[in-house]
Design a protein around this motif. Sequence first.
Motif, PDB file in Angstrom:
ATOM      1  N   PRO A  30      52.604  39.273  63.717  1.00  0.00           N
ATOM      2  CA  PRO A  30      53.832  39.845  64.289  1.00  0.00           C
ATOM      3  C   PRO A  30      54.871  38.781  64.623  1.00  0.00           C
ATOM      4  O   PRO A  30      54.540  37.673  65.051  1.00  0.00           O
ATOM      5  CB  PRO A  30      53.325  40.547  65.556  1.00  0.00           C
ATOM      6  CG  PRO A  30      51.887  40.847  65.280  1.00  0.00           C
ATOM      7  CD  PRO A  30      51.397  39.705  64.448  1.00  0.00           C
ATOM      8  N   VAL A  31      56.156  39.140  64.421  1.00  0.00           N
ATOM      9  CA  VAL A  31      57.257  38.247  64.771  1.00  0.00           C
ATOM     10  C   VAL A  31      57.342  38.121  66.289  1.00  0.00           C
ATOM     11  O   VAL A  31      57.213  39.113  67.019  1.00  0.00           O
ATOM     12  CB  VAL A  31      58.589  38.788  64.207  1.00  0.00           C
ATOM     13  CG1 VAL A  31      59.776  38.025  64.795  1.00  0.00           C
ATOM     14  CG2 VAL A  31      58.596  38.676  62.694  1.00  0.00           C
ATOM     15  N   VAL A  64      62.761  28.220  60.027  1.00  0.00           N
ATOM     16  CA  VAL A  64      62.232  29.545  59.713  1.00  0.00           C
ATOM     17  C   VAL A  64      61.168  29.388  58.634  1.00  0.00           C
ATOM     18  O   VAL A  64      60.964  28.301  58.092  1.00  0.00           O
ATOM     19  CB  VAL A  64      63.343  30.511  59.237  1.00  0.00           C
ATOM     20  CG1 VAL A  64      64.370  30.731  60.324  1.00  0.00           C
ATOM     21  CG2 VAL A  64      63.999  29.996  57.965  1.00  0.00           C
ATOM     22  N   LEU A  65      60.508  30.487  58.307  1.00  0.00           N
ATOM     23  CA  LEU A  65      59.431  30.461  57.318  1.00  0.00           C
ATOM     24  C   LEU A  65      59.781  31.380  56.157  1.00  0.00           C
ATOM     25  O   LEU A  65      59.925  32.595  56.342  1.00  0.00           O
ATOM     26  CB  LEU A  65      58.114  30.912  57.962  1.00  0.00           C
ATOM     27  CG  LEU A  65      56.840  30.656  57.158  1.00  0.00           C
ATOM     28  CD1 LEU A  65      56.559  29.151  57.059  1.00  0.00           C
ATOM     29  CD2 LEU A  65      55.650  31.374  57.796  1.00  0.00           C
ATOM     30  N   ILE A  66      59.929  30.816  54.952  1.00  0.00           N
ATOM     31  CA  ILE A  66      60.212  31.622  53.760  1.00  0.00           C
ATOM     32  C   ILE A  66      58.914  32.269  53.285  1.00  0.00           C
ATOM     33  O   ILE A  66      57.925  31.579  53.005  1.00  0.00           O
ATOM     34  CB  ILE A  66      60.827  30.764  52.648  1.00  0.00           C
ATOM     35  CG1 ILE A  66      62.211  30.266  53.068  1.00  0.00           C
ATOM     36  CG2 ILE A  66      60.933  31.560  51.346  1.00  0.00           C
ATOM     37  CD1 ILE A  66      62.892  29.395  52.032  1.00  0.00           C
ATOM     38  N   VAL A  67      58.912  33.605  53.165  1.00  0.00           N
ATOM     39  CA  VAL A  67      57.704  34.341  52.797  1.00  0.00           C
ATOM     40  C   VAL A  67      57.906  35.173  51.531  1.00  0.00           C
ATOM     41  O   VAL A  67      57.058  36.011  51.210  1.00  0.00           O
ATOM     42  CB  VAL A  67      57.226  35.238  53.956  1.00  0.00           C
ATOM     43  CG1 VAL A  67      56.905  34.397  55.185  1.00  0.00           C
ATOM     44  CG2 VAL A  67      58.275  36.306  54.301  1.00  0.00           C
ATOM     45  N   SER A  74      62.275  33.739  64.418  1.00  0.00           N
ATOM     46  CA  SER A  74      61.560  33.682  65.697  1.00  0.00           C
ATOM     47  C   SER A  74      62.489  34.103  66.829  1.00  0.00           C
ATOM     48  O   SER A  74      62.448  33.542  67.922  1.00  0.00           O
ATOM     49  CB  SER A  74      61.038  32.263  65.949  1.00  0.00           C
ATOM     50  OG  SER A  74      62.081  31.299  65.884  1.00  0.00           O
ATOM     51  N   TRP A  75      63.327  35.118  66.551  1.00  0.00           N
ATOM     52  CA  TRP A  75      64.260  35.628  67.541  1.00  0.00           C
ATOM     53  C   TRP A  75      63.913  37.062  67.955  1.00  0.00           C
ATOM     54  O   TRP A  75      64.779  37.829  68.356  1.00  0.00           O
ATOM     55  CB  TRP A  75      65.697  35.577  67.009  1.00  0.00           C
ATOM     56  CG  TRP A  75      66.217  34.171  66.837  1.00  0.00           C
ATOM     57  CD1 TRP A  75      65.675  33.025  67.344  1.00  0.00           C
ATOM     58  CD2 TRP A  75      67.386  33.778  66.118  1.00  0.00           C
ATOM     59  NE1 TRP A  75      66.426  31.936  66.982  1.00  0.00           N
ATOM     60  CE2 TRP A  75      67.496  32.362  66.230  1.00  0.00           C
ATOM     61  CE3 TRP A  75      68.358  34.444  65.386  1.00  0.00           C
ATOM     62  CZ2 TRP A  75      68.521  31.630  65.642  1.00  0.00           C
ATOM     63  CZ3 TRP A  75      69.393  33.729  64.802  1.00  0.00           C
ATOM     64  CH2 TRP A  75      69.474  32.327  64.933  1.00  0.00           C
ATOM     65  N   GLY A  76      62.649  37.422  67.845  1.00  0.00           N
ATOM     66  CA  GLY A  76      62.210  38.749  68.238  1.00  0.00           C
ATOM     67  C   GLY A  76      62.576  39.808  67.214  1.00  0.00           C
ATOM     68  O   GLY A  76      63.048  39.516  66.103  1.00  0.00           O
ATOM     69  N   THR A  77      62.373  41.075  67.581  1.00  0.00           N
ATOM     70  CA  THR A  77      62.593  42.188  66.647  1.00  0.00           C
ATOM     71  C   THR A  77      63.614  43.204  67.141  1.00  0.00           C
ATOM     72  O   THR A  77      63.875  44.186  66.451  1.00  0.00           O
ATOM     73  CB  THR A  77      61.260  42.919  66.385  1.00  0.00           C
ATOM     74  OG1 THR A  77      60.733  43.400  67.641  1.00  0.00           O
ATOM     75  CG2 THR A  77      60.238  42.004  65.731  1.00  0.00           C
ATOM     76  N   SER A  78      64.201  42.971  68.319  1.00  0.00           N
ATOM     77  CA  SER A  78      65.126  43.971  68.855  1.00  0.00           C
ATOM     78  C   SER A  78      66.586  43.532  68.808  1.00  0.00           C
ATOM     79  O   SER A  78      67.473  44.305  69.170  1.00  0.00           O
ATOM     80  CB  SER A  78      64.750  44.301  70.312  1.00  0.00           C
ATOM     81  OG  SER A  78      64.803  43.133  71.121  1.00  0.00           O
TER      82      SER A  78
END
Length: 640
Positions: free
Chosen positions: A95-96, A279-282, A319-323
């Motif tokens: 989860p982020v 950040v992470l490139i996926v 990594s700035w949350g999901t909201s």
Amino acid sequence: MRHEICSISLVLPLSRWQRTLLLCLIATQLVGCAAKTISRDEVLDSDSINDESHVLLPLDGIEQDVPSDDSLPSEVGKEDAVLPTRFDMLATQSPVRDQGDRGTCVAFAVSALAEHFHRKLNLLASPDFSEQYLYWLTHDRADDSWAVASSQLRSEMNAMNEYGVPLEPYWPYETQPWTVANDPECVKVFGRFMPAYCLTNGQAPQASTAALKYFLGESRNIRRSTIEIKSYIAAHEDPVAIVVKVAHPIWDAPTNYRYGYVPLSSSTDGLDIGGGHAVLIVGWDDTVEIQRVDVHGTPEVDSRGFPIVDRGAFLFRNSWGTSGWGRQNPYRAGYGLMSYRYFDEMGATARVADAPQSWGPEREICGNGIDDNANGQVDCDDSGCASFPSCVPAGVSSATFTGNLTIPDNDAQGLIAPLSIGDTGTLAYVSLYVGLTHSYVGDVQIELVHPSGIRTLLRDHVGRNASSIAQAFPTTAFNGLDAHGDWQVIVRDDSLYNTGRVTNLNLVVGRCVATSCAAAHHGVHTYTSNGSVAIPDDDTRGASLDISIPPGGVILPGSSLVYRVQHPYPGDLRIVLEKVGGPSVQVVAFGAATSAAGSFVLPQQFLEMSPMGTWRLSVYDLAAQDEGNIVGLALILNRQ
């Protein structure tokens, strides 16, 4: 008017470290000029970093010591290789999370990469590593007395590779930075410098430094271009951690903020670059179109009023949350889509890592109330705690040592501790609990020897610089043998300078209640082997990795193989599984592989047979120009 500082009179009070730092900084500014008096309020910036939103990395550090692309090998494989239009690794992402108002984005990107590996390789079901500990570890090992809210991919990846990080419960993340309310020293000098312990929100709790650690493999930089990153991901199916420059008008434009879109302006003249961000490139999507915005954040259109777009983008985990930022991203909340144009222009560094060297789930630490191996079973409910004293059921044979035995330093023979089992009967399971202290447990091997002389290695030079082992080691190596006799525990330290002592040994054996052990083998058992076996290029002889399976039971439907191979072009490979002296099966045909790792369900010819014996995974590279290694395999057997 701005003055160059040459001679300064300080208006006290300032603390000792603040005066020292100030003088060091002033020493670099000594040029001919008039004297100036600076008050304490001018020296100390009273604005704490929690007044800022999405704290970024200082621009002057994000490309420090980053090698040039020309000095790095290319990740591009065969010239005619066709990459997929879309690709993502969302299935292996945890989860982020939200870094809050602290400059810890690198720790979150590195932790996310490590969690990917532990999910991909089934090392942990729900990995959640402590970003707080990793951020502290990087500053602590750098021996910083003062620092800025920043770090580098290289330093944090190296720290997790060398020292490891515990699970989140051992030091939960704090989204707000320390201020003077936490410690009077926690203010910034010249707007950026603080004591390192203020940036890390204190020193690591003792429970976190003593906890079981999880590691990342070796890491390296790769070239900073779209084709290089896509080629690496296609070959390895692993993410790439990057640091990019953040242009506020682009990232914060309303549509981009909502959907996590990051295009590049048609002209970057006057573009406000606020700092760097990891950040992470996926994954990627070649078909996505993102409307550009100009340097003021206004959507760009052409002379006919049609949107001007960037086509093709990397999918990245933030990594700035999901909201907030990226909350309505079309792939997943908290993710972003960064156009290839933006990365090629704004990318500062790209770094990748190998999988951790351990293969299989880490063991539960018994009696601490934490699910250490994240399998949903805590303490005595976890099979790994079968031999922990408080978990031993009635009617099971055991032998215990409690005392203080010195482990000989740099001695191949090691400490030999006898443990006797008086009861007879066929073994259904064996578990050894070991408690020891050592100044560097990475030097330690632990081996268990059955009275017949059959032995198994339980621990082999893992744990790095941890100072203790308190762990149960269940093993199936002796199943089917008789329990009775004198067992031996051998603890070796085969390196110089560090010493230790064994304080607790507890051997627990479960014996079959009837003449057959069939019931003891019911259920799913996992057997693993790992290494780094070179696969000869363009050679029909191939390479192989073996695994030994103990006696007991028969193989049932639902059994499978999981394999891991490192190779830049999997299509060159043919992979075969065999039970030595028995059947064999082609797992992957030449030209068919799109990935160097995968799973395979055992077919009919392996069912209803005894699994005991040697199993062999053979890998053949049948085309030239590319080389690779067998990394590991796991047999997951449903036995009865």
